[in-house]
Motif scaffolding. Structure first.
Motif, mmCIF file in Angstrom:
data_model
loop_
_atom_site.group_PDB
_atom_site.id
_atom_site.type_symbol
_atom_site.label_atom_id
_atom_site.label_comp_id
_atom_site.label_asym_id
_atom_site.label_seq_id
_atom_site.Cartn_x
_atom_site.Cartn_y
_atom_site.Cartn_z
ATOM 1 N N ASP A 1 0.821 -1.216 0.000
ATOM 2 C CA ASP A 1 0.000 0.000 0.000
ATOM 3 C C ASP A 1 0.853 1.263 0.000
ATOM 4 O OD1 ASP A 1 -2.266 -1.515 -0.031
ATOM 5 O OD2 ASP A 1 -2.612 -1.412 2.131
ATOM 6 N N SER A 2 1.860 1.304 0.867
ATOM 7 C CA SER A 2 2.705 2.495 0.938
ATOM 8 C C SER A 2 3.482 2.693 -0.352
ATOM 9 C CB SER A 2 3.675 2.385 2.120
ATOM 10 O OG SER A 2 4.545 1.279 1.977
ATOM 11 N N TRP B 1 2.431 2.041 -3.423
ATOM 12 C CA TRP B 1 1.560 2.683 -4.412
ATOM 13 C C TRP B 1 1.447 4.173 -4.138
ATOM 14 C CZ3 TRP B 1 0.362 0.819 -8.898
ATOM 15 C CH2 TRP B 1 0.286 -0.570 -9.089
ATOM 16 N N HIS B 2 1.317 4.543 -2.867
ATOM 17 C CA HIS B 2 1.229 5.963 -2.527
ATOM 18 C C HIS B 2 2.518 6.695 -2.899
ATOM 19 C CE1 HIS B 2 -2.643 5.716 -0.654
ATOM 20 N NE2 HIS B 2 -2.254 4.802 0.214
ATOM 21 N N GLY C 1 -8.627 2.618 -5.266
ATOM 22 C CA GLY C 1 -7.961 1.418 -5.764
ATOM 23 C C GLY C 1 -7.667 1.480 -7.245
ATOM 24 N N ASN D 1 -5.142 4.075 -8.305
ATOM 25 C CA ASN D 1 -3.763 3.775 -7.943
ATOM 26 C C ASN D 1 -3.210 2.544 -8.648
ATOM 27 O OD1 ASN D 1 -3.316 5.919 -6.168
ATOM 28 N ND2 ASN D 1 -4.251 4.818 -4.461
#
Length: 362
Positions: A86-87, A89-90, A250, A253
């Motif tokens: 997750d991090s 993708w950010h 979602g 990203n």
């Protein structure tokens, strides 16, 4: 075919640049680059990386990097380790990286990506369609654009990019058509054979489609690495891939970052224009344009919408009373045969210009 077979990376030439100071990440990437038959250059930061960036066949940026040199012509892949998904993708979104690979799960995909980067084959263009606000009509626009491309003889795939959208297949009245859906591809790994993908997908109205299932059952989530592999194969198997991106975090990203260009559908309303401006902050740094949906004599014309959002208008979607009913009954393809709809879709496809005509999928 229920699962895709993998293609072994072919040896080639060209240097791969890795920007990282992480020894663990370097070791993972070294094995992958060796499997791809490439040479690797490792630099600790973006300052030194800028010296080699444009000359590299492929650029990989580690999850420990927090800044990049000014945007270069070579696309960057953000690479990280299991647990950073997750991090990662950010971070990729913040830095403008165009792909994400979480290792070791994405090792096979990354090896194949590096092989193709050094010896790129022909491939189609990926066009994303998203709504500037809720209910803008992005799904309808995506269907009509894909349909128009198919009429022109283009090999086209329509992709449902939003797992929460209810299933694109319903709008096509094709929920019973045999073929793979997204959950069937959840375990795909590495490079997917584009010919097998084309042969395995359902078709409606002269175009192939890949949809989330329109059922009450909870769908199996598809990992980001599998999604990227599917879309890479789609690019190689079709001349045009039209993705109904959706507006959720979602899809924005993941699938949005595989698009070469993005069209934003905006109703001719001030509130919609404001919402579209906010959405632009979430989109990847690719060329974008507006599709304005308006009745003749609308309070805001296309030029005002373009000024408010800051993007050019590439097409005007006719406002038809029949659209809501056609969406519910799966008759959007029938509506797409109307002259004014075909005129709109042709204007949208003109935006792709030589990119579409040059598409020559494997």
């Amino acid at each position: 075919m229920s699962r895709h077979q993998l293609n072994a990376p072919q040896p080639g030439t060209g240097e791969v640049l890795l920007v990282t100071s992480s020894g663990v990440l370097r070791a993972e990437v070294e094995r992958i680059v060796a499997a791809a038959g490439a040479q690797l250059r490792v630099v600790p930061d973006a300052v030194e990386g800028g010296r080699y960036w444009d000359a590299a066949a492929a650029v990989l940026v580690g999850s420990d990097v927090r800044e990049l040199p000014p945007r270069r012509r070579t696309p960057a892949v953000m690479v990280g380790l299991d647990g950073e998904g997750d991090s990662l993708w950010h971070l990729a979104a913040a830095l403008g990286a165009e792909r994400v690979a979480v290792l070791p799960d994405a090792a096979a995909w990354l090896a194949d990506h590096l092989s193709r980067s050094r010896s790129p084959g022909p491939g189609g263009v990926v066009l994303g369609i998203t709504g500037g606000c809720g209910g803008a009509g992005a799904t309808t626009a995506a269907i009509w654009i894909a349909q128009a491309a198919a009429w022109l003889g283009v090999r086209v795939l329509l992709v449902d990019g939003d797992p929460w959208g209810g299933g694109l297949e319903l709008a096509l009245a094709a929920e019973d058509t045999p073929g793979l859906r997204w959950p069937d591809l959840a375990e795909a790994r590495g490079s997917i054979d584009p010919v097998q993908l084309v042969d395995s997908l359902p078709a409606a109205g002269g175009l192939s489609f890949l949809s989330w299932p329109a059922s009450r059952e909870q769908s199996i989530p598809v990992p980001a690495a599998a999604t990227a592999g599917v879309l890479d194969a789609a690019r190689r198997g079709y001349e045009l891939v039209v993705i109904d991106v959706g507006r959720g975090a979602g899809p924005l990203n993941t699938v949005a970052w595989d698009c070469d260009r993005i069209m934003v559908v905006v109703p001719a309303q001030l509130k919609a224009a404001v919402a579209a401006v906010r959405l632009l902050q979430e989109l990847p740094p690719v060329e974008a344009a507006l599709l304005v949906r308006a009745r003749p004599g609308a309070a805001l014309d296309s030029s005002l919408i373009a000024d408010a959002v800051g993007l050019p208008v590439q097409g005007r979607i006719p406002e038809l009373r029949a659209v809501p009913g056609a969406t519910e009954t799966g008759r959007l393809l029938d509506l797409g045969k109307r002259r004014n709809i075909r005129r709109f879709a042709a204007a949208a496809l003109d935006w792709l210009g030589d990119d579409l005509r040059a598409g020559d999928a494997a």
